[in-house]
Each structure stands twice: as C-alpha cells, then as structure tokens.
Design an enzyme around this catalytic site. Structure first.
Site, mmCIF file in Angstrom:
data_model
loop_
_atom_site.group_PDB
_atom_site.id
_atom_site.type_symbol
_atom_site.label_atom_id
_atom_site.label_comp_id
_atom_site.label_asym_id
_atom_site.label_seq_id
_atom_site.Cartn_x
_atom_site.Cartn_y
_atom_site.Cartn_z
ATOM 1 C CB CYS A 83 -0.980 -0.033 1.164
ATOM 2 S SG CYS A 83 -0.207 -0.325 2.777
ATOM 3 N NE ARG A 84 -2.982 5.599 0.757
ATOM 4 C CZ ARG A 84 -4.173 5.781 1.319
ATOM 5 N NH1 ARG A 84 -4.271 5.853 2.638
ATOM 6 N NH2 ARG A 84 -5.248 5.867 0.571
#
Lengths: 222, 222
Positions: B180-181
């Site tokens: 993800c981030r």
DNA sequence: AAAGTATTCAATTATTTTATTGAATACTTT
DNA sequence: AAAGTATTCAATAAAATAATTGAATACTTT
C-alpha cells in the site's frame, strides 16, 4: 478505519514528530549544524550560538530526546556529538530542501553578501583541477580540530584567527579559495574579506566538507 | 562574531526552522504522508486523518507556510499536493532516520503486528523475480487513483474495498503479496488478514512505491 | 575532605501552538 | 439571482514550548 489502526498511526506519527520537534527551533538547528563539524562541550555550544548555558542545555535535552544528539561527561565538561552520520546527512537534505523551496534563503544570503567581492559561486571541477595543478590554493579556515576531524583533500589548515600571521606565506599572484562549515558559516566570508583588503585574489567556496564529498570530490578523514 | 553575522545566521536558521515547524506535528506528518501518494481535497484529508475540517485546514496552512504543500481551488474543492518531489524524498529520509534512531518505531510496529501472520520482511529481489516468473502475484490495495498515479511494475490494482469481490480470481496455491502506501499504512495489513482468513497464501510488502523505486526496482508512472 | 567549576534541574513567566466553534467567503448548481 | 456547499477566517480557551533565574548536582583539583 478501526480503533487499533488509528492508535497505531497516532503512535507512529508521534514518534516521527519527535525528530520534527528537534529541528523546529532555529537555535537547535544552529546547534546541530555546529555539531555536524565535530563534538563540542555545552559551554562552547552556548558561546557559539549566543545562548545562556542553561538555555543551551535545555535545547540539547530536546535534541537528546529526539535522539539526534548524544552526550557524555568527559572530565569537567559534557561533550555533545551528533548521534549518527545519518543525522548529518538528514540536515544536509533539510538545507537542500530549504534552498529549493524557500526563496527567502537566497534573498537573505544575497543581502548579506551584497557588495562583498569574491563570493560568487565557484565551480568545483575547475577549483579541484587547479588545486591539483598547484595553480590555486585552498584554505580551510575553521578551527584546527575540525580540520583534523575531516578536511578537503589538498586543503591547508589556516584557522581564521591565524590568517593574518599566515598571509606572508601567500602570493598575490595566486588564486586563493577559502572554505569553512558551509554556506551559512561566515568564517570563509571573513577570510576572503581580509585577504581581499590586502590585495590577494581570494574567493569563497561555499561548500562544507560534506557538501564537497557529496559532489564526489575527495576528502581526508582524521 | 559581529552583529551582522549574528543577524544573518538568525535569519537563515529562522528559515530552516519553517520546515522543521512544518514536520513537528504528528497530524501534519500524516497529512504529508497521504499527500505523498497524490493530491487530495481538504475534506478527504480531514476524513483520513480524523481531524475536523477547520483543523485540517489550519494544519494545511502551516504546511503551505513552510512551502511543503501547494493547493488550488478546483471546482467546488480545494485540492492540495506536495509542493515538490523533493518534499516526498525528504519525508522518506525522515522516516529512515526515525527508524534508525528511534527504537520505539520498531516496538510500536511489532506490537501492532504481533500475532498477525504474513507480515514478515519480504525480500525484494525474490519477490520481483517471482512476479516476473508469474509464480507470485502482487496486489496494489490502495484506491485506484493512487495506482493510476504510480505503481509497482507488474502489480495489479485491487483496492481494499474491492478485495472480497476479487478473491474468486485468485488461487490458494499461489503466493500473493499486497502493498500500500508504506510501512505505516494499514491497507496491506488488512488485505493480508482478509486473504489469510480465507486460506490464501498472502504476504505483506511493507514498501511504498517510492521505497520500491529507491531500491532500484521498476515503477510505472501514470 | 573542601573548594571550585560545569552542567542540569526546577520554578516562573512570556510566548507560541493547537483545538474548537461559529461566522464569513467563494464558488457551483439550479 | 438564489440556494447550497466547501473552505477559510476569527476568536477563544487549552496546551505546549521557550527563556530566565537561582538552586542542586557531580565531577576535579587542591
């Protein structure tokens, strides 16, 4: 998003902000920049930053809390140093970011240097070539301990305080470059002014040793 | 040291501290981290950070004052973005520094992930080799807009919200990595938990796209 | 052991930052 | 043009940070 996730994020960003808090005060940044040149006692740091000792001590505690600085008692004094090489690198990044993003940085420098001669940007490649050939000379005008810690290869240690005495050894025909702790340290500026007044062909190299090294030029460690 | 010199230094460090102030609040760091994935409206930022809109707006003003964030009115909303690529790089450096210097960072992560399976460190080289060979699959579980902005080469966009629907397309025999981030975003953690519960061989890749790129692996820009 | 000195701690005050609320502004849509 | 909505501004209270001073601590030197 889930309570646990929120708590996790809050905790993590709380930690990250410790470092942010460390570098959120001008005086602490100045302390860090001095320490990036080598260890110092609390007393020396206070003197160099125009802080009272109690005040410097308090700022240093914040820096220790952020794990940016370490200190230990050595004899009568507490000496401080950057906690890690990474901290110095991070500070350089901060400076680069500020120079890119904050137009005021350049304006302040320009205002300060206006009418001063010999402060133009120096091209590293040319300078290094001339130093190697012996057609230019490079002076490290910081205190000798900092030179001993690390210095630009080929540079001569001539601390600002001893510059006047050293001048007879220099030629007015030769180009002379002076450097110090970086673009916001004024030692090299002062050195160039002194030499220019006496008719020397003096220039200022803005770089710190670390800047110089980052550009790929050679550095000597003590 | 000279009055002019002192004033010069105070001004310069005052400027540097603007950036320090910007990153001295946990919530501002969270805002910055979100923005490093792409632009957002004030409303979205407030929602994602659990702030009131007025409060988020105020923090964003501090970030604008530090020139870390830029914003402009687009239709009904004000959209914000990082002011420069350099800001994102600087944030990554900050994270790396914090991970190295602050033992608490690792402790908090470990506590959060304890008893969760599939969260072990993944070796980038092996993963990338398997993705290339097709023996592993890599899911980007961020919202699709972020995937469109930039994603790891070879990854598939399966936003967390759509993961449940997507599961029938996945095999329980294959290794599945989700990212993800970055290490403090919980989307991939949630994705892995969901998949593990249903019997898939799921793992989490901690890296953000930028981390992955910094390690020398390929990234696709939108 | 006593005196001396460097540093830190503690307490106070002044200053800055943060969060909260409601009003004002600026743009869109109808 | 009017209504609606997102965002910012302004004002206040709460919290955190900074500077200053004098006392306390810890180490050295005599």
């Amino acid at each position: 998003m889930g309570r646990q996730n929120r708590i996790f994020k809050d905790r993590i960003y709380e930690q990250l902000s410790r470092i942010g808090k460390g570098i959120s005060s001008p005086k602490r940044l100045e302390l860090l920049e001095i320490l990036s040149q080598g260890k110092r006692t609390v007393e020396e740091l206070a003197r160099e930053t125009n802080l009272t000792i109690a005040n410097a001590s308090q700022h240093l505690q914040v820096l220790r809390a952020a794990r940016l600085v370490e200190s230990q008692k050595e004899g009568l004094y507490v000496t401080c140093r950057l906690a890690d090489q990474l901290v110095g690198d991070f500070l350089r990044q901060l400076r680069i970011l500020a120079e890119n993003r904050l137009a005021e940085m350049e304006r302040i420098s320009r205002d300060f240097l206006k009418e001063k001669k010999g402060m133009e940007e120096i091209d590293g490649d040319t300078l290094w070539k001339r130093v190697r050939e012996g057609t230019a000379i490079l002076l490290d005008v910081r205190p000798i301990e900092e030179y001993r810690e690390r210095h630009i290869k080929g540079s001569l240690s001539v601390p600002l305080k001893e510059l006047e005495n050293y001048l007879p050894n220099l030629s007015r025909k030769q180009e002379i470059a002076a450097y110090c702790r970086g673009p916001y340290c004024v030692l090299a500026v002062q050195a160039v002014e002194i030499m220019r007044k006496k008719g020397f062909k003096a220039f200022r190299l803005k770089d710190s040793v670390q800047d110089w090294e980052a550009k790929g030029f050679p550095v000597v460690y003590g």
